[in-house]
Design a protein around this motif. Sequence first.
Motif, PDB file in Angstrom:
ATOM      1  N   LYS A   1       0.824  -1.214   0.000  1.00 15.36           N
ATOM      2  CA  LYS A   1       0.000   0.000   0.000  1.00 15.36           C
ATOM      3  C   LYS A   1       0.862   1.271   0.000  1.00 15.36           C
ATOM      4  N   GLU A   2       1.975   1.220   0.718  1.00 18.94           N
ATOM      5  CA  GLU A   2       2.883   2.374   0.683  1.00 18.94           C
ATOM      6  C   GLU A   2       3.441   2.585  -0.719  1.00 18.94           C
ATOM      7  N   PHE A   3       3.783   1.479  -1.332  1.00 22.24           N
ATOM      8  CA  PHE A   3       4.304   1.552  -2.705  1.00 22.24           C
ATOM      9  C   PHE A   3       3.269   2.204  -3.616  1.00 22.24           C
ATOM     10  N   ALA A   4       2.022   1.750  -3.478  1.00 22.11           N
ATOM     11  CA  ALA A   4       0.943   2.297  -4.315  1.00 22.11           C
ATOM     12  C   ALA A   4       0.735   3.781  -4.039  1.00 22.11           C
TER      13      ALA A   4
ATOM     14  N   MET B   1      -1.318   9.105   0.606  1.00 23.65           N
ATOM     15  CA  MET B   1      -0.682   9.772  -0.539  1.00 23.65           C
ATOM     16  C   MET B   1      -0.065  11.120  -0.172  1.00 23.65           C
ATOM     17  N   LYS B   2      -0.668  11.759   0.834  1.00 19.07           N
ATOM     18  CA  LYS B   2      -0.267  13.127   1.134  1.00 19.07           C
ATOM     19  C   LYS B   2       1.227  13.253   1.445  1.00 19.07           C
TER      20      LYS B   2
ATOM     21  N   ASP C   1      -6.826  12.412  -6.202  1.00 19.39           N
ATOM     22  CA  ASP C   1      -7.331  11.995  -7.521  1.00 19.39           C
ATOM     23  C   ASP C   1      -6.225  11.672  -8.520  1.00 19.39           C
ATOM     24  N   GLU C   2      -4.984  11.677  -8.064  1.00 17.72           N
ATOM     25  CA  GLU C   2      -3.898  11.204  -8.930  1.00 17.72           C
ATOM     26  C   GLU C   2      -3.794   9.683  -8.902  1.00 17.72           C
TER      27      GLU C   2
END
Lengths: 451, 451
Positions: free
Chosen positions: B225-228, B256-257, B264-265
């Motif tokens: 999930k971190e990778f994503a 993501m932040k 939305d990226e």
Amino acid sequence: MKATDRQLHLNVFLMGNGHHEAAWRLPGSSPQDVTNASYYVKLLQTAERGKLDSLFLADSYALPPTIRYKVLQSLEPFTLLSALAMLTSRIGLIGTASTTYSHPYHVARQFASLDFISGGRAAWNIVTSTNDATAHNFADEKLPEHGERYKRAAEFLEVVQQLWDSWEDDALVQDKASGIYADPGSIHDIRHQGSYFSVRGALNLPRPPQGQPVRVQAGASETGKEFAAHAAEVVFTAQNSFADGCLFYTDLKSRMKKYGRQPDELKILPGFCPIIGDTEAEARDREAALHDHIQFDYGLLRLSNLFSTDMTGFELDEPVPVDFLAQQSEVNGHRGRYQLYVELARREKLTMRQLIVKTASSRGHYSMVGTPVQIADEMEKWWRGGAADGFNVMPPYLPEGLELFVDKVVPELQNRGIFRSEYTGTTLREHYGLQRPASIYGQTGQLAVKR
Amino acid sequence: MKATDRQLHLNVFLMGNGHHEAAWRLPGSSPQDVTNASYYVKLLQTAERGKLDSLFLADSYALPPTIRYKVLQSLEPFTLLSALAMLTSRIGLIGTASTTYSHPYHVARQFASLDFISGGRAAWNIVTSTNDATAHNFADEKLPEHGERYKRAAEFLEVVQQLWDSWEDDALVQDKASGIYADPGSIHDIRHQGSYFSVRGALNLPRPPQGQPVRVQAGASETGKEFAAHAAEVVFTAQNSFADGCLFYTDLKSRMKKYGRQPDELKILPGFCPIIGDTEAEARDREAALHDHIQFDYGLLRLSNLFSTDMTGFELDEPVPVDFLAQQSEVNGHRGRYQLYVELARREKLTMRQLIVKTASSRGHYSMVGTPVQIADEMEKWWRGGAADGFNVMPPYLPEGLELFVDKVVPELQNRGIFRSEYTGTTLREHYGLQRPASIYGQTGQLAVKR
Ligand SMILES: Cc1cc2nc3c(=O)[nH]c(=O)nc-3n(C[C@H](O)[C@H](O)[C@H](O)COP(=O)(O)O)c2cc1C
Ligand SMILES: Cc1cc2nc3c(=O)[nH]c(=O)nc-3n(C[C@H](O)[C@H](O)[C@H](O)COP(=O)(O)O)c2cc1C
């Protein structure tokens, strides 16, 4: 024409806007099309109209240092050939993959996949890579030594062939009632453990339509020729003259016996770059239009790369320094081509400028300027005279160079009864008269999957 | 509909004769078509009729041990996707390549090539491989450890992105008059030297039409999930329920932040396997026809592989041994899926037989049986309710499962104004509302080569 009659074979070798290094600068050329699949589709449809045996795409895994002057070669072969398979129906598709910088599981699988997609039209041009720029993209300082590369190539090929054979031809059961999809007893782990590779297997695709895609090779060194005599089914070669062609042909075919192979199990296709005109004068004009666009700065760079020696200091109108070049011992890359250039320069007493012009059309492959009849005469001579089983046709500029060949030279060869007027088979093996190999595991020799 | 309105995204995930493990046994299925490119062409033409965003092909580099019972996944993705590019015009093409058992130069090049061939429709599903069978084909005893694989993946991706950017958008000059083909000053050696790779560069292809093909990922572990959150633009995920979907969605977007990215990226597409009928009864009948063909011997093998534990000794009608499974510490492969199955079995108190049936349609992805309206309702609920930006649609059987979706569910979504009625862009980035990235070297953001 009886089916057993010996026939001439024609491969078309497409590169950029044509093989002449200045072809992209002609008014009729579209350098922007080289990354466009539909450009190749149109060319291949022309080649299929001419009933050609196959298309060949060369490849390397590095950007040439001459990109300032020279158009891109093409797209990546597996992706491009697969795309082309969908919009052609008969022509064979020969792609290059390096045994030095690829892995056998991927290569086996991609050619098997291409063979399925094309309905049995895939062939592999087995190369060992020829420049350190490729090495640098794969964590190597330099290319492995020449003999070492060929040892790795032999083991690589062995693994790939075992993977292609890992499913027997009848391994797919696909019985809906019993729920048996495949028979694991007919699918074999290859359990290869060698000096370079350790691969358990099996392949995750059934045996491809041709049993094994066709093996193509183009090495010119002693080691390269032994490799070909042992393993290749089609050989590309650069020959300066009919006499050289005969020597190479006899030499290579005579090496096959010790590997238990018959001479006709390997087809030799010298490179042939035709500049065609309805009259000799028209053909000469076409050649002049190409030569007018030669860039000698680029020519010197190109020779420097080939000889692995900085040639940019040499005067264009001085003789090629053949003795100096013959002394350069360490040519690890394109060994055969190196010798060919030095011999050509020595024999014809060329200046640097002349060597650049002489090799601008086809980089040392046989190049000929003439009418369709003259060109067909020369091809027939090589083919009947023991220099060739066919040709690796290298159009000097595109699309016209290919169109003229298909529309003017091919009919001439057909009228002489030495080249097919219709395809008689659907697979590349059938076009070249090469047998579908029996599997090392099973012996049925039948198509596993019909298309 | 304004261009800025949020829209739902639909990817179709094709596999064999459909995702239900027994689909190949239905009367309407053709297991022999799975190695036939024209089978996929017809399916994709259906998907384009439905204006779907993209197609996804999964991949691994080993023969599954369950080949006795289960249809092949498909052909090799690069060859197949390139073939499909030629007979489709809009749909995006997502292929899988493993960062553990491939090389970045080849992967960069093949996706760039596919992006050219398809006119900007290529995307890469970045995986780290999940089974030791793959390792065995590449000289490894076992897959590298989970964290190690993700470290390698991060470096691999970095190299690939640098290679894609190695030509600035305006590096191609193609000036016939001056003879300058490309500007070497706008082509950059990447000179990467890392822990896993040393790659000099540049790529031997210009910057692809999308600038960079789209990055897709499907890891479910913490590391995944971190990778994503850091690197992916589209994420596939398997979620059991709307509630789980919401948790995953919020979790991933909130990560993501810290990488400086906007929510939305990255588009999150949970798997969704619809079994469709005009009435609920008809849909149930279709499900029953599929379930009737389940082979429980195969089910036990499948669970054994997933859990890396021999499950063949367990009684089908006994409860799933969740405590025993939870104790198995060493699951190096499909970590996320392992947890999902254990939780599902615990929550719903499933027997082994029930777990096999529950996961036969879509291996743990959300599966739903209903009418087009019910299915559209559920999709809209997930999409509006914060569980999804769209769906990874997994037709349970083919071709009908896809045709019903396109002809019955898609119009329902279109009528609600949440899914496009026409393609508005030509590239995969445009379909997903993802920006064309600026090059790390140049900043023009223009297409280098127009198709
Ligand atoms: C027509 C022809 C095509 C070739 N194509 C390639 C190619 O695509 N990639 C490559 O690395 N080498 C290519 N080569 C080089 C040879 O395959 C071979 O690697 C080279 O001649 C060095 O081997 P040698 O030392 O045995 O001659 C080609 C040679 C010829 C004659
Ligand atoms: C829809 C979907 C498709 C996947 N496709 C592949 C695939 O093609 N090849 C593969 O090796 N793994 C595939 N995976 C597995 C994941 O990419 C990932 O490697 C796996 O979940 C292990 O990573 P994790 O431990 O972070 O969950 C897929 C997963 C999902 C949900």
